[in-house]
Each structure stands twice: as C-alpha cells, then as structure tokens.
Scaffold this active site. Structure first.
Site, PDB file in Angstrom:
ATOM      1  N   ARG A 164       0.882  -1.166   0.000  1.00  0.00           N
ATOM      2  CA  ARG A 164       0.000   0.000   0.000  1.00  0.00           C
ATOM      3  C   ARG A 164       0.923   1.220   0.000  1.00  0.00           C
ATOM      4  O   ARG A 164       1.776   1.358   0.868  1.00  0.00           O
ATOM      5  CB  ARG A 164      -0.872  -0.033   1.260  1.00  0.00           C
ATOM      6  CG  ARG A 164      -1.759   1.184   1.488  1.00  0.00           C
ATOM      7  CD  ARG A 164      -2.795   1.320   0.400  1.00  0.00           C
ATOM      8  NE  ARG A 164      -3.765   2.362   0.730  1.00  0.00           N
ATOM      9  CZ  ARG A 164      -3.558   3.669   0.525  1.00  0.00           C
ATOM     10  NH1 ARG A 164      -2.414   4.095   0.038  1.00  0.00           N
ATOM     11  NH2 ARG A 164      -4.500   4.540   0.833  1.00  0.00           N
ATOM     12  N   GLU A 189     -11.333   5.760  -5.186  1.00  0.00           N
ATOM     13  CA  GLU A 189     -11.825   4.382  -5.142  1.00  0.00           C
ATOM     14  C   GLU A 189     -12.359   3.960  -6.507  1.00  0.00           C
ATOM     15  O   GLU A 189     -12.636   4.792  -7.364  1.00  0.00           O
ATOM     16  CB  GLU A 189     -12.952   4.275  -4.107  1.00  0.00           C
ATOM     17  CG  GLU A 189     -12.506   4.537  -2.684  1.00  0.00           C
ATOM     18  CD  GLU A 189     -11.606   3.437  -2.144  1.00  0.00           C
ATOM     19  OE1 GLU A 189     -11.991   2.260  -2.235  1.00  0.00           O
ATOM     20  OE2 GLU A 189     -10.530   3.760  -1.641  1.00  0.00           O
ATOM     21  N   ARG A 192      -0.692  -5.409   5.160  1.00  0.00           N
ATOM     22  CA  ARG A 192       0.024  -4.991   3.964  1.00  0.00           C
ATOM     23  C   ARG A 192       1.217  -4.123   4.345  1.00  0.00           C
ATOM     24  O   ARG A 192       1.189  -3.411   5.348  1.00  0.00           O
ATOM     25  CB  ARG A 192      -0.897  -4.154   3.050  1.00  0.00           C
ATOM     26  CG  ARG A 192      -2.131  -4.890   2.584  1.00  0.00           C
ATOM     27  CD  ARG A 192      -3.009  -4.007   1.728  1.00  0.00           C
ATOM     28  NE  ARG A 192      -3.494  -2.833   2.451  1.00  0.00           N
ATOM     29  CZ  ARG A 192      -4.438  -2.017   1.990  1.00  0.00           C
ATOM     30  NH1 ARG A 192      -4.974  -2.224   0.806  1.00  0.00           N
ATOM     31  NH2 ARG A 192      -4.843  -0.983   2.694  1.00  0.00           N
TER      32      ARG A 192
END
Ligand code: ZN
Length: 213
Positions: A48, A56, A90
């Site tokens: 990330r 989004e 992540r």
C-alpha cells in the site's frame, strides 16, 4: 553493564523496525495505490503506497488512477522502501521505479490525494504542495471543483455535503486551518488540503479564529 543494555536495546529496536528496502517485480495492481510485488524468493508482497490515497473504484478517476499505476510499474522491477504495516497486514511504503517515486508521481499528475491522516513524515508538507500544484493546474481528479476525498467517499459522504464543507487549507507551520473565504486561505504555508473539518481536526490542526471554519 549500562552500556551493554543500551546496545541490546538498540539492536532490538533495529530488528523491530519495519523500515527496510527491497526490490521485486510488480505482478499485480489492485488499485492506484495498492500493488503486488514478487521478490526473488518467490514471495508476493502486497504494497500500500505510503501517505497517499487514490480515488476508489466507484469514484471518478478511480479507474484512471489504477491505469496510471499499471502503465508505470506493471511487469517492471520496482524498489520498495517499507515504512510500516497496516491493519490488513500490507506493507506500507514508498515505491519507486528507476529512482522515480510512484507516490509522488500520482500526486503530481492529480491521481491521488495526500492521505493527511496517515502522512506523518516531514516530506508530507512538500507533498501537500505537489497536490496544491496539481489542483491549481486542474490535473486528473482536480478537473472537478468538488472532488470527494476517497476517505469521505468510503464513509459515504454525499457530494452535496462536500460542496458545503469544501476544501480547507492548513498552515503547515502554525497548524491552523482556514475556510476558502479566509484571507489566509492561500497563505504561503497553507499547503495542506483537507476535505472536511473532521479531517483537519483529526490531523491535529486547529480552526482559524478569524474565519471559524
Ligand atoms: Zn482563517
């Protein structure tokens, strides 16, 4: 004895620190700000991108941001500088290709926002400036005057509300934020852009006493 303890402590801190760098091939693009990197030991790492937030999938420019990241790094060797782990496990970090930062490139081209809530490094103020420039030049998502920040989109903030709250500018020096109507709105240190009062407050900024945003 005391020295020995200090050295052990330092070693422990060093080992515990998630800050490390590695190289790998980008084999997946989940989003403009999330990629998968395959390292030589055949391990896949979900990365990330640190300090930024791309629109989004359901948002305007969500697809374009993903395409941009894909065009830049998919199938190529990237360098990852890991900074942190997020709650999904992540790796959160800086991704660069041939020395060029993808995080910054996304900001520069108007495909990402500075994720003010999580961007806490000294360079984040500089990133605010990159965002400001992209916005001034109406690049990418800034073509729309009332672009909704992805974190507000995820919370389900309506466009109507967004237009009313509007962008707020934070002074990175005084940590005070201003409404667009304020004479200090575009001051030289007012490089942080917040989409809402909540966002500004959550980042530790205080409302201006003059414009009372
Ligand atoms: Zn003000």
């Amino acid at each position: 004895m005391k020295l020995k303890i200090t050295i052990q402590l330092l070693l422990l801190l060093l080992l515990a620190s998630p800050c490390f760098a590695f190289q790998g091939k980008c084999v997946g693009i989940a989003d403009g700000d999330t990629i998968t990197v395959l390292t030589e030991d055949k391990t896949q790492h979900k990365i990330r991108l640190y300090g930024i937030d791309c629109p989004e999938k359901g948002q305007d420019f969500g697809h374009k941001a993903k395409q941009f990241t894909s065009d830049k790094v998919f199938g190529k060797t990237v360098e990852v500088e890991a900074i942190d782990k997020d709650r999904y496990g992540r790796t959160v970090g800086m991704v660069s290709i041939r020395g060029q930062s993808l995080n910054e490139e996304l900001l520069r081209t108007g495909y990402a926002w500075v994720y003010t809530r999580y961007c806490k490094k000294p360079f984040c103020a500089q990133w605010g400036l990159l965002q400001q420039q992209a916005r001034a030049n109406k690049k990418g998502l800034w073509a729309h005057p009332n672009s909704v920040a992805p974190w507000d989109f995820r919370r389900g903030t309506s466009r109507g509300q967004q237009a009313v709250t509007g962008p707020l500018h934070g002074n990175t020096n005084s940590m005070v934020f201003h409404a667009p109507s304020c004479k200090y709105f575009n001051c030289s240190n007012c490089t942080m852009v917040f989409s809402s009062k909540d966002e500004a407050l959550a980042t530790g900024y205080r409302p201006c006493g003059l414009c009372k945003p």
